[in-house]
Write a protein that holds these residues in place. Structure first.
Motif, mmCIF file in Angstrom:
data_model
loop_
_atom_site.group_PDB
_atom_site.id
_atom_site.type_symbol
_atom_site.label_atom_id
_atom_site.label_comp_id
_atom_site.label_asym_id
_atom_site.label_seq_id
_atom_site.Cartn_x
_atom_site.Cartn_y
_atom_site.Cartn_z
ATOM 1 N N THR A 1 0.840 -1.198 0.000
ATOM 2 C CA THR A 1 0.000 0.000 0.000
ATOM 3 C C THR A 1 0.874 1.246 0.000
ATOM 4 N N CYS A 2 1.965 1.215 0.760
ATOM 5 C CA CYS A 2 2.925 2.329 0.744
ATOM 6 C C CYS A 2 3.491 2.531 -0.658
ATOM 7 N N GLU A 3 3.879 1.423 -1.302
ATOM 8 C CA GLU A 3 4.446 1.510 -2.651
ATOM 9 C C GLU A 3 3.434 2.077 -3.635
ATOM 10 N N CYS A 4 2.187 1.610 -3.533
ATOM 11 C CA CYS A 4 1.133 2.074 -4.437
ATOM 12 C C CYS A 4 0.828 3.560 -4.212
ATOM 13 N N THR A 5 0.681 3.956 -2.945
ATOM 14 C CA THR A 5 0.336 5.358 -2.660
ATOM 15 C C THR A 5 1.487 6.304 -2.971
ATOM 16 N N GLU B 1 -7.928 9.565 0.685
ATOM 17 C CA GLU B 1 -8.414 8.398 1.427
ATOM 18 C C GLU B 1 -8.960 7.345 0.474
ATOM 19 N N LEU B 2 -9.674 7.781 -0.551
ATOM 20 C CA LEU B 2 -10.240 6.867 -1.528
ATOM 21 C C LEU B 2 -9.141 6.081 -2.233
ATOM 22 N N ASN B 3 -8.112 6.777 -2.699
ATOM 23 C CA ASN B 3 -7.015 6.106 -3.386
ATOM 24 C C ASN B 3 -6.195 5.229 -2.447
ATOM 25 N N PHE B 4 -6.050 5.658 -1.186
ATOM 26 C CA PHE B 4 -5.390 4.824 -0.177
ATOM 27 C C PHE B 4 -6.163 3.512 -0.035
ATOM 28 N N GLY B 5 -7.489 3.619 0.060
ATOM 29 C CA GLY B 5 -8.330 2.429 0.195
ATOM 30 C C GLY B 5 -8.231 1.509 -1.014
ATOM 31 N N LEU B 6 -8.180 2.102 -2.205
ATOM 32 C CA LEU B 6 -8.072 1.293 -3.417
ATOM 33 C C LEU B 6 -6.730 0.566 -3.478
ATOM 34 N N CYS B 7 -5.658 1.261 -3.094
ATOM 35 C CA CYS B 7 -4.329 0.626 -3.057
ATOM 36 C C CYS B 7 -4.328 -0.536 -2.064
ATOM 37 N N MET B 8 -4.915 -0.293 -0.905
ATOM 38 C CA MET B 8 -4.946 -1.319 0.137
ATOM 39 C C MET B 8 -5.751 -2.536 -0.332
ATOM 40 N N LEU B 9 -6.913 -2.304 -0.949
ATOM 41 C CA LEU B 9 -7.751 -3.412 -1.403
ATOM 42 C C LEU B 9 -7.112 -4.169 -2.570
ATOM 43 N N GLU B 10 -6.384 -3.451 -3.416
ATOM 44 C CA GLU B 10 -5.673 -4.123 -4.514
ATOM 45 C C GLU B 10 -4.650 -5.107 -3.937
ATOM 46 N N SER B 11 -3.923 -4.676 -2.921
ATOM 47 C CA SER B 11 -2.949 -5.550 -2.273
ATOM 48 C C SER B 11 -3.648 -6.694 -1.533
ATOM 49 N N TYR B 12 -4.734 -6.376 -0.836
ATOM 50 C CA TYR B 12 -5.495 -7.408 -0.115
ATOM 51 C C TYR B 12 -5.947 -8.504 -1.080
ATOM 52 N N ILE C 1 -5.401 -12.498 -0.768
ATOM 53 C CA ILE C 1 -6.636 -12.977 -0.128
ATOM 54 C C ILE C 1 -6.545 -14.446 0.299
ATOM 55 N N ASN C 2 -5.836 -15.253 -0.473
ATOM 56 C CA ASN C 2 -5.738 -16.682 -0.154
ATOM 57 C C ASN C 2 -4.826 -16.961 1.028
ATOM 58 N N GLU C 3 -4.131 -15.937 1.511
ATOM 59 C CA GLU C 3 -3.260 -16.106 2.669
ATOM 60 C C GLU C 3 -4.009 -15.879 3.982
ATOM 61 N N PHE C 4 -5.273 -15.494 3.897
ATOM 62 C CA PHE C 4 -6.104 -15.293 5.080
ATOM 63 C C PHE C 4 -6.975 -16.529 5.305
ATOM 64 N N THR C 5 -7.233 -16.829 6.567
ATOM 65 C CA THR C 5 -8.168 -17.908 6.861
ATOM 66 C C THR C 5 -9.578 -17.411 6.542
ATOM 67 N N ASN D 1 -12.231 -17.104 8.333
ATOM 68 C CA ASN D 1 -12.822 -16.169 9.304
ATOM 69 C C ASN D 1 -12.078 -14.837 9.371
ATOM 70 N N GLU D 2 -10.911 -14.733 8.704
ATOM 71 C CA GLU D 2 -10.172 -13.468 8.665
ATOM 72 C C GLU D 2 -10.466 -12.666 7.398
ATOM 73 N N LYS D 3 -11.061 -13.317 6.387
ATOM 74 C CA LYS D 3 -11.325 -12.630 5.119
ATOM 75 C C LYS D 3 -12.336 -11.509 5.337
ATOM 76 N N LEU D 4 -12.166 -10.447 4.577
ATOM 77 C CA LEU D 4 -13.015 -9.267 4.733
ATOM 78 C C LEU D 4 -14.397 -9.484 4.136
ATOM 79 N N ASP D 5 -15.390 -8.979 4.839
ATOM 80 C CA ASP D 5 -16.750 -8.900 4.334
ATOM 81 C C ASP D 5 -16.938 -7.443 3.930
#
Length: 195
Positions: free
Chosen positions: A28-32, A46-57, A61-65, A67-71
């Motif tokens: 996210t740091c690299e993207c922003t 904030e919007l672009n920060f969120g988009l960078c974070m979600l792109e990385s997430y 995504i497969n590295e989360f269990t 119950n840890e995955k985002l809804d």
């Protein structure tokens, strides 16, 4: 012995989860860092920060269990996740986090919302969820449904029918399009009213 094994399992999954969040914070740091933050207000930043974070997430995504995955419909969970990533970013790129905070302090309280009247012409799921409005002039405008607003349920529950007259408010933001590797001026929907 059984309790000790469970304890080790809990510690290892917690550490693993933290490692994934560290990766997301770094990416996210690299993207922003590629953003033209000087031309952005607090909302755009904030919007672009969120988009960078979600792109990385999404990359991890497969590295989360399960119950840890985002809804994505759980605002509290999304906010908590964003705060955790931002805290980790403080050690990697503190300047970006400070800019996020400054953007809100310096933002004018005057609303920059614009309006369009026309007929509802359906929705389309692309990179973002688009709401399509056909103006009286015949011009077709796509707006992105990105943030929650009070009347969002009208779209979500499909209560607005095609060719129904509506009034929409929106603001424009420059969003980073990873496909074209450039910033694109985008209309972000903030309200929709049936006429």
């Amino acid at each position: 012995m059984k309790n000790f094994i469970l304890f080790l399992f809990f510690i290892s999954t917690t550490c693993f989860s933290q490692d994934v969040k560290e990766k997301i914070a770094k990416e996210t740091c690299e993207c922003t860092s590629k953003l033209d933050t000087a031309s952005m207000n607090g909302s755009d930043l904030e919007l672009n920060f969120g988009l960078c974070m979600l792109e990385s997430y999404n990359k991890h995504i497969n590295e989360f269990t399960d119950n840890e995955k985002l809804d994505f419909e759980n605002n509290a969970q999304m906010e908590k996740f964003g705060e955790e990533i931002a805290l980790k970013m403080l050690t990697i790129c503190p300047d970006m986090i400070l800019k996020l905070g400054d953007g809100y302090k310096n933002e004018d309280t005057v609303s920059d919302d614009l309006t369009i009247e026309g007929v509802f012409n359906g929705t389309k799921a692309e990179t973002f969820f688009n709401v399509i409005i056909k103006e009286e002039s015949g011009k077709t405008t796509k707006l992105i449904l990105l943030d929650y607003f009070d009347n969002a349920y009208l779209i979500q529950d499909k209560l607005i029918k095609n060719n129904q007259t509506v009034k929409v408010t929106y603001y424009e933001a420059k969003l980073f399009d990873s496909k074209t590797n450039s910033f694109v001026v985008t209309k972000i929907l903030t309200n929709i009213i049936q006429k």
